[in-house]
Design an enzyme around this catalytic site. Structure first.
Site, mmCIF file in Angstrom:
data_model
loop_
_atom_site.group_PDB
_atom_site.id
_atom_site.type_symbol
_atom_site.label_atom_id
_atom_site.label_comp_id
_atom_site.label_asym_id
_atom_site.label_seq_id
_atom_site.Cartn_x
_atom_site.Cartn_y
_atom_site.Cartn_z
ATOM 1 N N ARG A 277 -37.136 38.392 -68.818
ATOM 2 C CA ARG A 277 -37.836 37.948 -67.607
ATOM 3 C C ARG A 277 -39.238 38.545 -67.611
ATOM 4 O O ARG A 277 -39.401 39.756 -67.630
ATOM 5 C CB ARG A 277 -37.095 38.401 -66.346
ATOM 6 C CG ARG A 277 -37.492 37.584 -65.102
ATOM 7 C CD ARG A 277 -36.931 38.198 -63.823
ATOM 8 N NE ARG A 277 -37.613 39.434 -63.523
ATOM 9 C CZ ARG A 277 -37.020 40.514 -63.004
ATOM 10 N NH1 ARG A 277 -35.735 40.518 -62.727
ATOM 11 N NH2 ARG A 277 -37.705 41.610 -62.765
ATOM 12 N N GLU B 133 -45.006 42.993 -66.130
ATOM 13 C CA GLU B 133 -44.232 43.562 -67.234
ATOM 14 C C GLU B 133 -43.313 42.502 -67.814
ATOM 15 O O GLU B 133 -43.087 41.451 -67.202
ATOM 16 C CB GLU B 133 -43.395 44.763 -66.766
ATOM 17 C CG GLU B 133 -42.306 44.377 -65.784
ATOM 18 C CD GLU B 133 -41.133 45.354 -65.748
ATOM 19 O OE1 GLU B 133 -40.968 46.158 -66.674
ATOM 20 O OE2 GLU B 133 -40.369 45.270 -64.778
ATOM 21 N N ASN C 127 -39.468 42.150 -69.059
ATOM 22 C CA ASN C 127 -38.151 42.811 -69.070
ATOM 23 C C ASN C 127 -37.316 42.262 -70.207
ATOM 24 O O ASN C 127 -37.090 41.054 -70.286
ATOM 25 C CB ASN C 127 -37.423 42.549 -67.758
ATOM 26 C CG ASN C 127 -38.191 43.088 -66.568
ATOM 27 O OD1 ASN C 127 -38.170 44.290 -66.309
ATOM 28 N ND2 ASN C 127 -38.903 42.225 -65.858
ATOM 29 N N SER D 68 -32.559 40.896 -63.943
ATOM 30 C CA SER D 68 -31.605 40.500 -62.899
ATOM 31 C C SER D 68 -32.181 39.483 -61.920
ATOM 32 O O SER D 68 -33.335 39.083 -62.012
ATOM 33 C CB SER D 68 -31.133 41.747 -62.150
ATOM 34 O OG SER D 68 -32.224 42.339 -61.512
ATOM 35 N N LYS E 236 -43.135 50.085 -71.654
ATOM 36 C CA LYS E 236 -44.499 49.959 -71.107
ATOM 37 C C LYS E 236 -45.533 50.315 -72.181
ATOM 38 O O LYS E 236 -46.628 49.748 -72.212
ATOM 39 C CB LYS E 236 -44.667 50.881 -69.893
ATOM 40 C CG LYS E 236 -43.582 50.742 -68.823
ATOM 41 C CD LYS E 236 -43.746 49.475 -68.019
ATOM 42 C CE LYS E 236 -42.861 49.416 -66.792
ATOM 43 N NZ LYS E 236 -41.432 49.116 -67.014
ATOM 44 N N LYS F 91 -47.693 54.301 -64.891
ATOM 45 C CA LYS F 91 -46.293 53.951 -65.169
ATOM 46 C C LYS F 91 -45.664 54.805 -66.268
ATOM 47 O O LYS F 91 -46.237 54.938 -67.347
ATOM 48 C CB LYS F 91 -46.207 52.499 -65.634
ATOM 49 C CG LYS F 91 -46.731 51.492 -64.650
ATOM 50 C CD LYS F 91 -46.418 50.099 -65.142
ATOM 51 C CE LYS F 91 -46.890 49.074 -64.146
ATOM 52 N NZ LYS F 91 -46.458 47.715 -64.520
ATOM 53 N N GLU G 85 -37.417 51.681 -66.429
ATOM 54 C CA GLU G 85 -37.139 50.353 -65.894
ATOM 55 C C GLU G 85 -36.362 50.520 -64.596
ATOM 56 O O GLU G 85 -35.743 51.542 -64.362
ATOM 57 C CB GLU G 85 -36.265 49.563 -66.877
ATOM 58 C CG GLU G 85 -36.861 49.357 -68.245
ATOM 59 C CD GLU G 85 -38.109 48.506 -68.209
ATOM 60 O OE1 GLU G 85 -38.186 47.601 -67.354
ATOM 61 O OE2 GLU G 85 -39.020 48.754 -69.010
ATOM 62 N N GLY G 86 -36.389 49.480 -63.803
ATOM 63 C CA GLY G 86 -35.500 49.461 -62.645
ATOM 64 C C GLY G 86 -36.169 49.708 -61.310
ATOM 65 O O GLY G 86 -35.526 49.666 -60.276
ATOM 66 N N ARG H 292 -39.830 37.590 -55.912
ATOM 67 C CA ARG H 292 -39.538 38.722 -55.031
ATOM 68 C C ARG H 292 -40.775 38.974 -54.175
ATOM 69 O O ARG H 292 -41.891 39.008 -54.694
ATOM 70 C CB ARG H 292 -39.179 39.960 -55.859
ATOM 71 C CG ARG H 292 -37.853 39.770 -56.610
ATOM 72 C CD ARG H 292 -37.657 40.789 -57.692
ATOM 73 N NE ARG H 292 -38.697 40.709 -58.688
ATOM 74 C CZ ARG H 292 -39.022 41.704 -59.503
ATOM 75 N NH1 ARG H 292 -38.387 42.838 -59.438
ATOM 76 N NH2 ARG H 292 -39.984 41.549 -60.381
HETATM 77 P P1 ADP Z 1 -40.125 48.513 -63.419
HETATM 78 O O1 ADP Z 1 -39.836 48.437 -64.869
HETATM 79 O O2 ADP Z 1 -39.681 49.781 -62.790
HETATM 80 O O3 ADP Z 1 -39.664 47.283 -62.693
HETATM 81 P P2 ADP Z 1 -42.816 47.484 -63.018
HETATM 82 O O4 ADP Z 1 -43.869 47.557 -64.018
HETATM 83 O O5 ADP Z 1 -42.207 46.135 -62.807
HETATM 84 O O6 ADP Z 1 -41.715 48.569 -63.340
HETATM 85 O O7 ADP Z 1 -43.368 48.000 -61.634
HETATM 86 C C1 ADP Z 1 -42.583 48.020 -60.443
HETATM 87 C C2 ADP Z 1 -43.300 47.299 -59.320
HETATM 88 O O8 ADP Z 1 -44.580 47.895 -59.084
HETATM 89 C C3 ADP Z 1 -43.594 45.840 -59.610
HETATM 90 O O9 ADP Z 1 -42.496 45.025 -59.292
HETATM 91 C C4 ADP Z 1 -44.809 45.577 -58.723
HETATM 92 O O10 ADP Z 1 -44.428 45.322 -57.401
HETATM 93 C C5 ADP Z 1 -45.546 46.909 -58.762
HETATM 94 N N1 ADP Z 1 -46.560 46.861 -59.838
HETATM 95 C C6 ADP Z 1 -46.397 47.236 -61.115
HETATM 96 N N2 ADP Z 1 -47.506 47.038 -61.842
HETATM 97 C C7 ADP Z 1 -48.415 46.518 -61.010
HETATM 98 C C8 ADP Z 1 -49.777 46.101 -61.149
HETATM 99 N N3 ADP Z 1 -50.429 46.194 -62.311
HETATM 100 N N4 ADP Z 1 -50.404 45.620 -60.057
HETATM 101 C C9 ADP Z 1 -49.768 45.529 -58.863
HETATM 102 N N5 ADP Z 1 -48.503 45.904 -58.663
HETATM 103 C C10 ADP Z 1 -47.812 46.397 -59.709
HETATM 104 MG MG MG Z 2 -40.338 45.386 -62.811
#
Ligand code: ADP
Ligand code: MG
Length: 511
Positions: free
Chosen positions: A100, A129, A131, A136, A332, A395, A399-400, A485
């Site tokens: 995803r 990102e 996944n 999910s 990441k 970051k 994950e999660g 979401r």
């Molecule tokens: P995880 O692997 O924990 O899901 P993510 O990279 O998806 O990590 O980051 C978690 C959440 O943080 C994302 O669902 C988003 O809402 C917010 N986020 C992450 N990166 C960005 C970004 N570059 N700009 C804006 N919001 C972000």
């Molecule tokens: Mg995420």
């Protein structure tokens, strides 16, 4: 559409249910950009598969991170142990991917919107990102999209319109028109509520997750070529988000007559064994496919037994979703390195590079070498982030959800952490997504406010890109549906299971 309640005597008490957190109406996404990310889905699949087989690349990419991040280090070490002579020489070179790719709308040029619109520029979707493990909310997203269609049809379309007794047609019209207008779907003021609803409904794309995701799992089972064999879902003990998984399990049974058994990693070690390369449950049931809905966080490995289980599965001939290589390709750090100029060329042809790169935003490595160079891009990004932390996200290799650093916390981390600790993280430009009105319903209560949405594009892959065609080559490489979401604009993190966001669906608009 249910999820276990956080209240009640026990969080896993099966009699305690609440409805899934949802938005009341769909949220808008730009039509052209939606098509673009669908077109990018098979390209990202291919990228993950090629990268997962490139031992040299993964070791170079994750060597430094592995020193400060024990979890990533352990996964990489196991990858090297299981594949000493490469993936092709292993018990099962074919991999299954249920990926995803997550996106947010880039609204950073909002100030120049008029000029952009005049020039015919369309809004872009930027990748948050990719996944590669336990992606999910595919199935529940399909149900959410159905719910939105149902609500619009039942409450606004003329023949069946069921108006709440307290509201007049004029109020309904004003409510819907104003919502749609705020989301960029411009309906003329003369439109009745039913005409406005019809316009919204005609822009709701179909969501094929409920057919596509089970179909890929079934294809992997068929590829393994033992009709009697099982599919194992690796789950967290006491999993709360199990309903999303149960849809897959049911579809596999009803449509394909494939049997699913759910096991935690620790249960695998007590109930599974290898006979030569084949994985067996309870000594007698062969396992064709292992689908991980756990195993992406250190919490899923509470003991050495859990790690042993992961190793046993990885060594086996079962088709894995994902393999260790896929999981590492989704870190990441790898995402950040792939954003560097020319990096994609190692894995993709020029056309594919353009398709993928169009969705990248600024990502900066924080390795000790990377930030040492005063004139380098990473050092410049760190200085910019300290000066303006709101424009960045920090970051870790996790994950999660719930793991990132924002605002003052981000600034403090950049200023005070040791170079070694920092090197396990990446710095990302914050995507400035547009905030639009949303009605978020959680535990029966509605919260209204400006909100931002994140679009997940599912894709399925089965095969081995290192083999050209034929049985061992690429069998499946497809777009597989979406989820959305939505969270209040004041919230930094995302994630439905983590309690930050609600499930939503897209309404496509010309932007
Ligand atoms: P995880 O692997 O924990 O899901 P993510 O990279 O998806 O990590 O980051 C978690 C959440 O943080 C994302 O669902 C988003 O809402 C917010 N986020 C992450 N990166 C960005 C970004 N570059 N700009 C804006 N919001 C972000
Ligand atoms: Mg995420």
């Amino acid at each position: 559409m249910v999820a276990p309640s956080t209240k009640g005597s026990s969080s896993n008490d099966p009699t305690q249910y609440i409805h899934l957190p949802i938005s009341l109406l769909p949220s808008s996404f730009p039509k052209q950009a939606f098509q673009d990310v669908i077109a990018a889905a098979p390209v990202f699949n291919e990228l993950v598969d090629r990268l997962s087989r490139d031992k040299e690349y993964l070791n170079n990419a994750l060597g430094e991170v592995s020193k400060s991040d024990e979890f990533t280090g352990r996964l990489l070490k196991m990858y090297n142990e299981v594949y000493p002579s490469g993936v092709l020489a292993s018990a099962q070179p074919v991999a299954l991917g249920l990926h995803r790719s997550d996106y947010m709308i880039d609204d950073s040029t909002a100030g120049a919107a008029a000029a952009d619109a005049a020039a015919g520029a369309k809004k872009r979707l930027l990748q948050v990102e990719l996944n590669t493990i336990a992606s999910s909310f595919g199935c529940l997203a399909s149900v959410t999209a159905d719910l939105h269609r149902y609500l619009l049809e039942r409450f606004f379309l003329p023949s069946l319109a069921l108006q709440p007794p307290s509201s007049s047609p004029n109020e309904l019209q004003a409510f819907l028109s104003s919502y749609l207008h705020n989301h960029g779907l411009l309906v003329p003021p003369s439109f009745s509520p039913s005409a406005a609803a019809a316009a919204a409904i005609s822009n709701l794309p179909p969501n094929p997750t409920l057919t596509q995701l089970p179909s890929a799992l079934a294809a992997a089972h068929t590829y393994y070529n033992n009709p009697e064999a099982l599919i194992v879902f690796i789950v967290q003990p006491g999993e709360r988000n199990l309903f999303d998984q149960r849809f897959l399990e049911l579809a596999l049974w009803e449509k394909y007559q494939k049997q699913v058994v759910r096991l935690s990693l620790e249960e695998v070690i007590t109930r599974c064994m290898l006979k030569k390369d084949a994985l067996f449950l309870d000594g007698k049931h062969e396992v064709a496919v292992v689908y991980f809905r756990a195993g992406y966080t250190p919490v899923d490995y509470p003991s050495e037994k859990a790690w042993e289980a992961r190793m046993m599965i990885e060594r086996s001939a079962a088709v894995k979703c994902p393999t260790l290589g896929y999981q590492l390709a989704g870190t990441k750090k790898v995402q950040q390195l792939l954003c560097e100029p020319q990096a994609l060329g190692r894995f993709l042809n020029r056309e594919q590079c353009v398709v993928a790169q169009k969705h990248f935003t600024g990502l900066y490595g924080l390795g000790q070498e990377e930030i040492k160079e005063e004139e380098g891009v990473s050092a410049a990004a760190v200085r910019a982030a300290i000066a303006n932390p709101q424009a960045y996200v920090l970051k870790p290799q996790r994950e999660g959800g719930g793991n990132n650093f924002y605002d003052e916390e981000l600034k403090r981390a950049l200023e005070t952490w040791s170079p070694e600790k920092l090197s396990g993280h990446v710095l990302m430009q914050r995507i400035q997504a547009p905030a639009r009105n949303a009605y978020l319903v959680r535990e029966g209560k509605v919260v209204m406010g400006p909100a931002v949405s994140e679009l997940g594009i599912f894709s399925t892959f089965l095969g081995d890109t290192s083999v050209s065609g034929g049985k061992g080559g690429v069998q499946v490489n497809e777009y597989a549906g979406f989820n959305v979401r939505t969270k209040l604009a004041t919230v930094n993190e995302g994630g439905v299971a983590t309690g930050f966001a609600v499930l939503d669906s897209p309404m496509l608009v010309d932007e």
